[in-house]
Every structure is written in C-alpha cells, then in structure tokens.
Design an enzyme around this catalytic site. Structure first.
Site, PDB file in Angstrom:
ATOM      1  N   ASP A 131       4.298  -5.611  -5.612  1.00  0.00           N
ATOM      2  CA  ASP A 131       4.244  -6.500  -4.641  1.00  0.00           C
ATOM      3  C   ASP A 131       2.784  -7.052  -4.335  1.00  0.00           C
ATOM      4  O   ASP A 131       2.423  -7.984  -3.925  1.00  0.00           O
ATOM      5  CB  ASP A 131       4.783  -5.785  -3.320  1.00  0.00           C
ATOM      6  CG  ASP A 131       4.159  -4.369  -3.021  1.00  0.00           C
ATOM      7  OD1 ASP A 131       3.605  -3.810  -3.834  1.00  0.00           O
ATOM      8  OD2 ASP A 131       4.362  -4.267  -2.017  1.00  0.00           O
ATOM      9  N   ARG A 132       1.956  -6.121  -4.504  1.00  0.00           N
ATOM     10  CA  ARG A 132       0.334  -6.457  -4.355  1.00  0.00           C
ATOM     11  C   ARG A 132      -0.010  -7.525  -5.147  1.00  0.00           C
ATOM     12  O   ARG A 132      -1.078  -8.507  -5.034  1.00  0.00           O
ATOM     13  CB  ARG A 132      -0.276  -5.226  -4.241  1.00  0.00           C
ATOM     14  CG  ARG A 132       0.039  -4.201  -3.010  1.00  0.00           C
ATOM     15  CD  ARG A 132      -0.780  -2.878  -3.177  1.00  0.00           C
ATOM     16  NE  ARG A 132      -2.024  -2.812  -2.413  1.00  0.00           N
ATOM     17  CZ  ARG A 132      -2.726  -1.902  -2.172  1.00  0.00           C
ATOM     18  NH1 ARG A 132      -2.113  -0.724  -1.952  1.00  0.00           N
ATOM     19  NH2 ARG A 132      -3.799  -1.718  -1.547  1.00  0.00           N
ATOM     20  N   GLY A 169       0.850  -1.704  -7.119  1.00  0.00           N
ATOM     21  CA  GLY A 169       1.969  -2.137  -6.924  1.00  0.00           C
ATOM     22  C   GLY A 169       2.485  -3.502  -7.110  1.00  0.00           C
ATOM     23  O   GLY A 169       1.681  -4.734  -7.181  1.00  0.00           O
ATOM     24  N   VAL A 227      11.608  -6.679  -3.469  1.00  0.00           N
ATOM     25  CA  VAL A 227      12.140  -5.579  -3.441  1.00  0.00           C
ATOM     26  C   VAL A 227      11.214  -4.764  -2.617  1.00  0.00           C
ATOM     27  O   VAL A 227      10.438  -3.978  -3.242  1.00  0.00           O
ATOM     28  CB  VAL A 227      12.512  -4.784  -4.263  1.00  0.00           C
ATOM     29  CG1 VAL A 227      13.547  -3.487  -3.955  1.00  0.00           C
ATOM     30  CG2 VAL A 227      13.734  -5.576  -4.958  1.00  0.00           C
TER      31      VAL A 227
END
Length: 260
Positions: free
Chosen positions: A109-110, A107, A7
């Site tokens: 995603d990282r 984050g 997301v």
C-alpha cells in the site's frame, strides 16, 4: 476497463477505471472471512449494480497488507472476472526505487501511494496515509523511496482507550467544539484529534529538518485524512483516491507483461 483493489487491515477499497477515468468505487470489510466464490459473487454484484459486466473487464490488480485473504480473493477474481490479477510486489515496474535498508519490508500500500503521489504531484513529496496505521513516506525528487515513519492510526488509538480503560466508551471520531473538553466523550475526541494534528505537524517538521528538503510537498490520503488535513496548513493536498489511482498507474506500467 480494469478493476483495482486495495486490501487494507480494516477495509478493501475497489475501483473501476476506463483509461485514466475512475468509473466506480466500492468498499467492503476485510476482516469478514469469505471463500473465493463469496468474493467472486460479491464483486460481480457490486459491478453489476453500476452497470459493469465482471467478465468484460480487461484486467485487475491487487495491493494487499493482509496475506490471509489473498488466496480466496485472487481465486474469486480469476473465476468470476476471468482476468489474471496482478499482485503488487517485488519485481513489478513502479517507477519508484526503494533505497531503505530492507526494501522488501515496505508494504504494498505504501509503494502504491508513493507511485501515485510522485506521478501526480512530482517529487520531492511526503506521503501521509491515515489508515489503520498512520504512515509518512519520503519520496525524493529522483523518485527514490528514502524513508518511512509508522505510527498508530487514530482508530487504533481510540480502540486502545475504550478496550483498555473500563470506564471509557467507544466514541465517534470527530473534532469537538473545543479542546477545552468538559465531559468524557469530547475529552477523548479532543485528545485523539488534536493529538493526531500535533503528531502530524511535528513529524512533517522533523522530516523537513532532517532531510534538508524545505520545498517538500505534503500529500495526504486515507479514511480519516480529510479530518486532519482540514485542520493543519502543513498538508498541501488531500487526495482520497490516491491509492486507487496508484494501482491504475502500476497496472499501466506492467500491462505488457500480460500480453495486452
């Protein structure tokens, strides 16, 4: 088979894996408000269009940088796929140790990108993600998330130009024929694309210089990453599915927690 969902601020990218094989990918907009039923029906339809039964999934995993959508998305997954979705966050097994000052601020995603790059290509590795923001994350040979740099993404920079300057238009982001632009659109394209290339090369150079890691592998991903990777020799590998692969890897590391 499992469903993985990244997301992002602009888009949600989804993938279906059977073992290590990627069977299907989908992309929908993040910013459109949806209820849990709307998410459930949409995901079910996307899966069925590829011949995949939503209730036949073994599990699901989500990495999100947009907290506002999570309640509805997770509810839709529970109800329509009948899975107990994992949510990438503190406490999950990743194989990466975060040694920055505030590990909880990194984050999801990282973290996922770092896991995928380290598992697929080894360390030390610098992971670049050309998304809404452009991020540069340093993973050591020992699998430590040592440092991260965050810059405005190309699309954000483009939007800033046409929303803040009355006479500048919204443009397609692509490399112009020449940096020596002679009209407005190619002038903006030259500034955005060549500016990003220059930023990328300089940051990679400084990371290598200050870390002292000369044999640092550089791996890039993200929607506009291919555009930049094709224009510079400082990026060793472009991997468009790095984040989805990372989610699959993290699911495998944590599946025992679901009793699978």
């Amino acid at each position: 088979m499992i469903l993985v969902i990244d997301v992002g601020n602009t888009n949600m990218t989804m993938g279906v894996y059977e073992g290590e094989e990627r069977k299907a990918t989908f992309r929908i907009m993040t910013k459109m408000p949806r209820t849990s039923d709307e998410y459930g029906v949409l995901i079910t339809q996307l899966l069925e269009n590829r011949g995949i039964r939503a209730t036949g999934l073994e599990g699901s995993i989500v990495a999100s940088v947009v907290p506002d959508v999570m309640h509805a998305l997770m509810g839709g997954l529970v109800r329509y796929t009948e899975t107990r979705p994992m949510n990438v966050g503190p406490g999950m097994k990743t194989g990466i140790r975060i040694i920055t000052e505030d590990p909880r601020a990194i984050g999801a995603d990282r973290i996922v990108d770092a896991v995928a790059a380290y598992e697929k290509y080894g360390g030390p590795v610098l992971v670049l993600d050309f998304g809404t923001a452009t991020t540069y994350d340093l993973i050591t040979e020992a699998g430590e998330f040592a440092a991260g740099i965050t810059a405005p993404g190309i699309r954000i920079s483009s939007e800033a130009l046409w929303t803040q300057a009355a006479k500048l238009p919204n443009i397609e982001i692509k490399k112009p024929k020449s940096i020596l632009a002679q009209e407005t659109i190619s002038s903006m394209q030259a500034g955005l694309v060549y500016g990003q290339i220059g930023q990328t090369e300089y940051i990679i150079q400084k990371v290598k210089e200050e870390s002292g890691i000369k044999d640092l592998k550089v791996v890039a991903t993200g929607g506009l990453g291919r555009l930049i990777a094709d224009e510079t020799s400082t990026i060793d590998i472009y991997d468009s599915f790095l984040t989805l692969d990372g989610l699959r890897i993290i699911y495998d590391k944590n599946r025992k927690n679901l009793g699978k």
